[in-house]
Enzyme design. Structure first.
Site, short mmCIF file in Angstrom:
data_model
loop_
_atom_site.label_atom_id
_atom_site.label_comp_id
_atom_site.label_asym_id
_atom_site.label_seq_id
_atom_site.Cartn_x
_atom_site.Cartn_y
_atom_site.Cartn_z
N HIS A 237 1.02 -1.14 -0.11
CA HIS A 237 -0.13 0.09 0.12
C HIS A 237 0.91 1.17 0.09
O HIS A 237 1.75 1.25 0.88
CB HIS A 237 -1.06 0.08 1.25
CG HIS A 237 -1.86 -1.15 1.13
ND1 HIS A 237 -2.43 -1.81 2.49
CD2 HIS A 237 -2.59 -1.62 0.12
CE1 HIS A 237 -3.32 -2.65 1.79
NE2 HIS A 237 -3.71 -2.32 0.61
N GLU A 240 1.61 3.33 2.96
CA GLU A 240 2.15 2.67 4.31
C GLU A 240 3.88 2.43 4.28
O GLU A 240 4.28 1.53 3.66
CB GLU A 240 1.58 1.16 4.64
CG GLU A 240 0.04 1.38 4.88
CD GLU A 240 -0.66 0.01 4.78
OE1 GLU A 240 -0.04 -0.98 4.84
OE2 GLU A 240 -1.89 0.03 5.22
N HIS A 347 3.33 -3.86 6.24
CA HIS A 347 2.21 -2.98 6.17
C HIS A 347 2.53 -1.85 7.45
O HIS A 347 3.37 -2.09 8.09
CB HIS A 347 0.72 -3.73 6.12
CG HIS A 347 0.44 -4.51 5.01
ND1 HIS A 347 -0.30 -4.24 4.06
CD2 HIS A 347 1.10 -5.68 4.71
CE1 HIS A 347 -0.58 -5.04 3.24
NE2 HIS A 347 0.65 -6.03 3.39
N GLU A 439 1.94 -5.66 10.50
CA GLU A 439 1.72 -4.22 10.58
C GLU A 439 2.77 -3.60 11.58
O GLU A 439 2.87 -3.77 12.68
CB GLU A 439 0.06 -4.15 11.32
CG GLU A 439 -0.83 -4.85 10.36
CD GLU A 439 -1.23 -3.91 9.14
OE1 GLU A 439 -0.95 -3.00 9.12
OE2 GLU A 439 -2.16 -4.66 8.33
#
Length: 619
Positions: A237, A240, A347, A439
């Site tokens: 993404h 990110e 991410h 994440e």
């Protein structure tokens, strides 16, 4: 089929008129006009002329030509390979560069380099190399003043960026990197550690930016027998960005520490092949970076230049898996990409490690625990990252990611939130890969002053995760003559997910500690079964080789006694059951017909134009 006579005549005239040292070719009858071809709108120049090098005398003639139609669909035909490079190369012929009444020709060495790289893509669809990309006919030498038709793609990346004076080459700049800066850092790092590193491209983004990978290995560019491979992907993404920077820093760290003699890093690079792709979505990053850290919205730059969410755009094989799982005996690994779909990642946005499946086994359930057959191994991989991450282990529930604390900062993806088309599910079901998603924090585009702290929090986790690839078993599958058996299936009883051997017959099977029954099989050979014991503290993969006997050659329904081979090699002996296996159907893209019929793409071109491009046929 050779081009028509006027093209041959034009070639002779151009070659005869060329003079060494001339920068331009003069065409007194031509006038420079604006470049209006949509397919060539991103060329490095704005003016062209008629007739072009193929003797097309107007825009209408060019746009109706088979050559132009081919350029417009190359991306789909070659499934993204060599795009937009080949398209821009073709534009240099169909719409030649014109400056002040002078026509410049593209460089021959650029054409030759692309042909070497891209010829296999044409061979794969049984298509001949296009005649108008003949490197000797329509391109010229550097000493004759050629130009690089791909110069706009390079964007000044050849220039080096010197470090501030007085800083050692091991210095890491903890800052955000533009696309050009990222490429320079990766190439400079590979140059410093050329004996253990190299860069390579897996293609280009929609806007033409290279998807650059840096590889670390004792033999860069080669798969070594039984050496496990790891890939780390960031910035899927575009907004990110923490993962992008962590991988840029990791590349520099691995190189520097290897050169400094760090035994841990030297052992890691000498026994593991590591691939780092810092930015899978460089186009989206540019959108996010334009707003800057602290000002970026939750979605600005998330998608790529085609407005696609790359982590929702992989083929949905999870739904097919759930269907196959209900069928006794059906294989639920290496699932082929559906025909209708022709066409560990890092991410940001929370602080947790998630693992497959990401798509719920009941599609209407937004949150539902949906484990893979390798649930234990995926939890082990996830904990390898989370358990040494200081913030993930912080006991405060008020911190970023605090709601995952009771789960140990790891979670099954579908139990968090369900979505289809994710990369982790796809890799697990289509390949031998086991992929988790990390994440890295609640701020998608952190300010520059936070990057060093982020690196300190994630460095050990990254290294520990990569080292975890050395868990389980490894080995080679051969026939009785010692010849490697490729695509042999390695099965583990109780885990309905097989992996396959590489062309050299080697395999690597990630497995958690415990007792496992491992089976090797291939069409035309009898199964071989071994009992394997993996101790809880064993951190180096044990070696388990298999020798397959042709069907009918060995005793049937006879099991040798299982045996221990030593305290440091807790791997059992073999047993031969002599059972036949069903050959798997060929699951490949449609291949050229052997009966002389036209390739599958031929009808498309003949339906669009009365001029049949027989020059695309190889026979």
């Amino acid at each position: 089929m050779p081009p028509p006579l006027p093209l041959l005549l034009l070639t002779v005239l151009v070659v005869a008129a060329a003079r060494p040292g001339c920068e331009f070719e003069r065409n007194p009858a031509a006038t420079c006009v604006d470049l209006q071809l949509r397919t060539c709108s991103d060329a490095a120049y704005n003016h062209t002329t008629f007739p072009n090098l193929l003797q097309h005398r107007s825009w209408e003639v060019v746009e109706a030509s088979s050559e132009y139609i081919l350029l417009s669909v190359l991306h789909q035909l070659l499934e993204g390979q060599c795009n937009p490079d080949l398209r821009l190369l073709g534009c240099a012929v169909l719409a030649p560069r014109c400056e002040g009444g002078w026509v410049r020709r593209p460089c021959r060495h650029i054409c030759e380099g692309l042909r070497e790289v891209c010829q296999p893509a044409f061979d794969a669809i049984d298509m001949a190399w296009p005649y108008f990309l003949d490197c000797h006919r329509y391109f010229t030498r550097e000493d004759e003043g050629c130009y690089d038709p791909l110069e706009k793609l390079r964007g000044g990346l050849e220039a080096d960026e010197a470090l501030p004076s007085g800083l050692p080459p091991t210095f890491i700049r903890f800052s955000h990197h533009s696309y050009a800066q990222m490429v320079r850092v990766l190439r400079r790092t590979a140059s410093r550690c050329a004996h253990v590193a190299r860069t390579y491209s897996i293609g280009r983004s929609f806007d033409g930016r290279e998807l650059l990978v840096i590889e670390f290995s004792s033999r860069p560019g080669q798969h070594e027998l039984m050496e496990p491979e790891v890939k780390l992907i960031g910035n899927i993404h575009g907004n990110e960005v923490a993962g992008r920077e962590m991988l840029i820093y990791l590349a520099q760290y691995l190189c520097s520490e290897y050169l400094l003699g760090n035994p841990r890093i030297q052992r890691l690079l000498n026994t593991t092949r590591i691939h780092l792709l810092p930015s899978m979505n460089p186009d989206g990053y540019e959108v996010a970076a334009a707003e800057g850290a602290g000002y970026n919205g939750w979605t600005s730059g998330r998608q790529n230049a085609q407005n696609l969410d790359l982590n929702r755009n992989f083929p949905d094989l999870t739904s097919e898996y759930y269907r196959l799982a209900e069928t006794r005996g059906a294989r639920s690994d290496h699932i082929p990409i559906p025909q209708h779909y022709w066409w560990a990642s890092l991410h940001g946005g929370d602080l947790v490690v998630s693992y497959p499946f990401d798509f719920s086994k009941h599609p209407q359930e937004e949150k539902m625990f949906s484990p893979t057959p390798d649930e234990k191994m995926f939890k082990l991989l996830s904990r390898a990252y989370a358990d040494v991450h200081p913030m993930m282990m912080d006991r405060s529930e008020n911190r970023c990611g605090g709601n995952f604390l009771k789960r140990g900062s790891i979670i099954n993806g579908a139990d968090w939130y369900s979505f289809t088309g994710g990369m982790s599910d796809f890799n697990y079901l289509h390949t031998n890969c086991f992929e988790i998603t990390v994440e890295l924090g609640c701020v998608k585009f952190p300010p520059e002053e936070a990057l060093y702290i982020l690196w300190q929090h994630n460095k050990e986790s990254l290294l520990n995760f990569v080292e975890t690839v050395h868990r389980g078993i490894k080995g080679v599958v051969t026939d009785k003559f010692g010849k490697p058996v490729k695509n042999a299936r390695i099965s583990v009883k109780g885990i309905r997910h097989d992996i396959t051997t590489a062309p050299d017959g080697d395999y690597w099977r990630l497995l958690p500690p415990g007792i496992h029954i491992v089976i090797a099989q291939a069409p035309g050979y009898a199964k071989v079964i071994k009992k394997v014991i993996i101790p809880a503290r064993m951190k180096r993969a044990g070696r388990v080789d298999f020798i397959l006997q042709p069907l009918g050659m060995g005793p049937k329904n006879f099991i040798h006694g299982l045996r221990r081979t030593g305290p440091h090699d807790p791997l059992g002996g073999a047993s031969s059951l002599g059972e036949a296996t069903e050959p798997d159907p060929l699951r490949a893209r449609r291949q050229p017909s052997a009966d002389g019929s036209k390739p599958w793409w031929w009808s498309y071109f003949t339906s669009l134009s009365t001029h049949r491009p027989r020059w695309l046929l190889k026979y």
